[in-house]
Design an enzyme around this catalytic site. Structure first.
Site, short mmCIF file in Angstrom:
data_model
loop_
_atom_site.label_atom_id
_atom_site.label_comp_id
_atom_site.label_asym_id
_atom_site.label_seq_id
_atom_site.Cartn_x
_atom_site.Cartn_y
_atom_site.Cartn_z
N ASP A 82 0.79 -1.24 0.00
CA ASP A 82 0.00 0.00 0.00
C ASP A 82 0.82 1.29 0.00
O ASP A 82 0.54 2.22 0.78
CB ASP A 82 -0.97 0.01 1.20
CG ASP A 82 -1.97 -1.14 1.16
OD1 ASP A 82 -1.88 -1.99 0.26
OD2 ASP A 82 -2.86 -1.18 2.03
N ASP A 142 -4.59 -0.75 -1.86
CA ASP A 142 -5.90 -0.60 -1.22
C ASP A 142 -6.82 0.05 -2.25
O ASP A 142 -6.49 1.10 -2.81
CB ASP A 142 -5.73 0.30 0.02
CG ASP A 142 -6.67 -0.04 1.17
OD1 ASP A 142 -6.98 -1.23 1.35
OD2 ASP A 142 -7.08 0.89 1.89
N HIS A 146 -10.72 0.73 -2.71
CA HIS A 146 -12.09 0.69 -2.19
C HIS A 146 -13.10 1.32 -3.15
O HIS A 146 -12.82 2.37 -3.73
CB HIS A 146 -12.18 1.46 -0.86
CG HIS A 146 -11.35 0.89 0.25
ND1 HIS A 146 -11.44 -0.42 0.66
CD2 HIS A 146 -10.42 1.46 1.06
CE1 HIS A 146 -10.62 -0.62 1.67
NE2 HIS A 146 -9.96 0.50 1.92
N HIS A 151 -10.84 6.81 1.89
CA HIS A 151 -9.46 6.76 1.41
C HIS A 151 -9.34 5.73 0.29
O HIS A 151 -10.14 4.78 0.21
CB HIS A 151 -8.49 6.38 2.55
CG HIS A 151 -8.70 4.98 3.06
ND1 HIS A 151 -9.69 4.68 3.98
CD2 HIS A 151 -8.10 3.81 2.78
CE1 HIS A 151 -9.68 3.38 4.23
NE2 HIS A 151 -8.72 2.82 3.51
N LYS A 180 -7.05 -4.90 -3.25
CA LYS A 180 -7.79 -5.46 -2.12
C LYS A 180 -8.74 -4.42 -1.56
O LYS A 180 -8.57 -3.22 -1.83
CB LYS A 180 -6.83 -5.93 -1.03
CG LYS A 180 -6.02 -4.78 -0.43
CD LYS A 180 -4.99 -5.28 0.55
CE LYS A 180 -4.16 -4.15 1.12
NZ LYS A 180 -4.90 -3.20 1.94
N CYS A 182 -2.08 -2.84 7.57
CA CYS A 182 -1.93 -3.71 6.40
C CYS A 182 -0.61 -4.46 6.38
O CYS A 182 -0.56 -5.61 5.92
CB CYS A 182 -2.16 -2.90 5.13
SG CYS A 182 -3.90 -2.39 5.03
C1 VGL Z 1 -4.80 0.51 5.73
C2 VGL Z 1 -6.43 1.23 7.16
C3 VGL Z 1 -7.38 1.13 6.19
C4 VGL Z 1 -3.36 0.19 5.51
C5 VGL Z 1 -5.74 0.39 4.72
O1 VGL Z 1 -2.90 0.18 4.35
O2 VGL Z 1 -2.66 -0.06 6.52
N1 VGL Z 1 -5.16 0.93 6.95
N2 VGL Z 1 -7.03 0.71 4.95
ZN ZN Z 2 -8.43 0.78 3.39
#
Ligand code: VGL
Ligand code: ZN
Length: 212
Positions: free
Chosen positions: A8, A48, A50, A83, A108, A153
């Site tokens: 990420d 990430d 979403h 996010h 993901k 993550c």
């Molecule tokens: C993450 C919170 C929500 C991360 C991703 O990449 O650590 N943390 N989504």
């Molecule tokens: Zn996330």
């Protein structure tokens, strides 16, 4: 096959992003050095990714503020700021990351009803992403992990790597990670170490090529 997993490393988790991690951009030069000189045969990255209105977003839960605790599908869930929404700059990899050398990107967090901290499976452990099968198919013998965020993550990816890739050596590159909550970061390192993740530095990788 020695593999590197970049977790990420996206605008959303860097200063200026919607879920900025303090100093998150500091992991970018570490990643680039390892990509270029780490001696890896395979570079994979998670992203990430979403949909709008994802169930982990506080904005999807009336009355909730970002970083409150809430529930998602009956399970405790941190309420995050919106996010890494698909196809927005927040979800892009950091512009200085050497993405041309990435062999495989694992997205993901696409299911609106469940969060997915780990690059390997969702938080309910119902659906796998396919990254474990990919790494097995590529005959990965070791997996070095770094990125954002240490206490979410990165941690869950490292723990899942241990359990889903039996026989693969799992190492965490400590200086290549930044986290959200300082106490959470400390606990995450302890949890990973206890579970069997080797904690190393990028210098160790670059010196001995770290694969000894
Ligand atoms: C993450 C919170 C929500 C991360 C991703 O990449 O650590 N943390 N989504
Ligand atoms: Zn996330």
């Amino acid at each position: 096959m020695k593999a590197l997993l970049l977790v990420d490393i996206q605008n959303g988790f860097c200063p200026g992003g919607n879920l900025a991690v303090a100093d998150g951009n500091a992991v970018v030069p570490v990643a680039n050095r390892l990509i270029e000189n780490g001696g890896y045969g395979l570079i994979v990255a998670s992203q990430d990714w979403h949909p709008e209105g994802h169930g982990s977003f506080a904005s999807s839960h009336p009355g909730k503020q970002p970083f409150d605790m809430g529930t998602l599908n009956g399970k405790p869930q941190v309420m995050w700021p919106d996010h890494c929404v698909q196809n927005t700059p927040d979800a892009d990899f950091h512009p200085n990351l050497n993405v041309t050398s990435i062999d495989y990107v694992q997205r993901k967090g696409e299911d609106p009803e469940v969060d997915s901290y780990s690059a390997f499976r969702d938080n309910d452990h119902h659906a796998v992403t396919g990254l474990d099968a990919y790494l097995k198919h590529q005959s990965a013998t070791s997996l070095d992990i770094m990125g954002l965020a240490t206490d979410y993550c990165v941690k869950f990816s490292a723990l899942d790597a241990l359990s889903m890739l039996p026989g693969v050596r799992i190492r965490l590159i400590a200086d290549g990670c930044r986290g959200i909550d300082p106490d959470g970061v400390k606990a995450a390192f302890e949890e990973m170490r206890t579970a069997g993740v080797e904690i190393i530095t990028s210098d160790q990788v670059l010196e001995g090529r770290g694969h000894g």
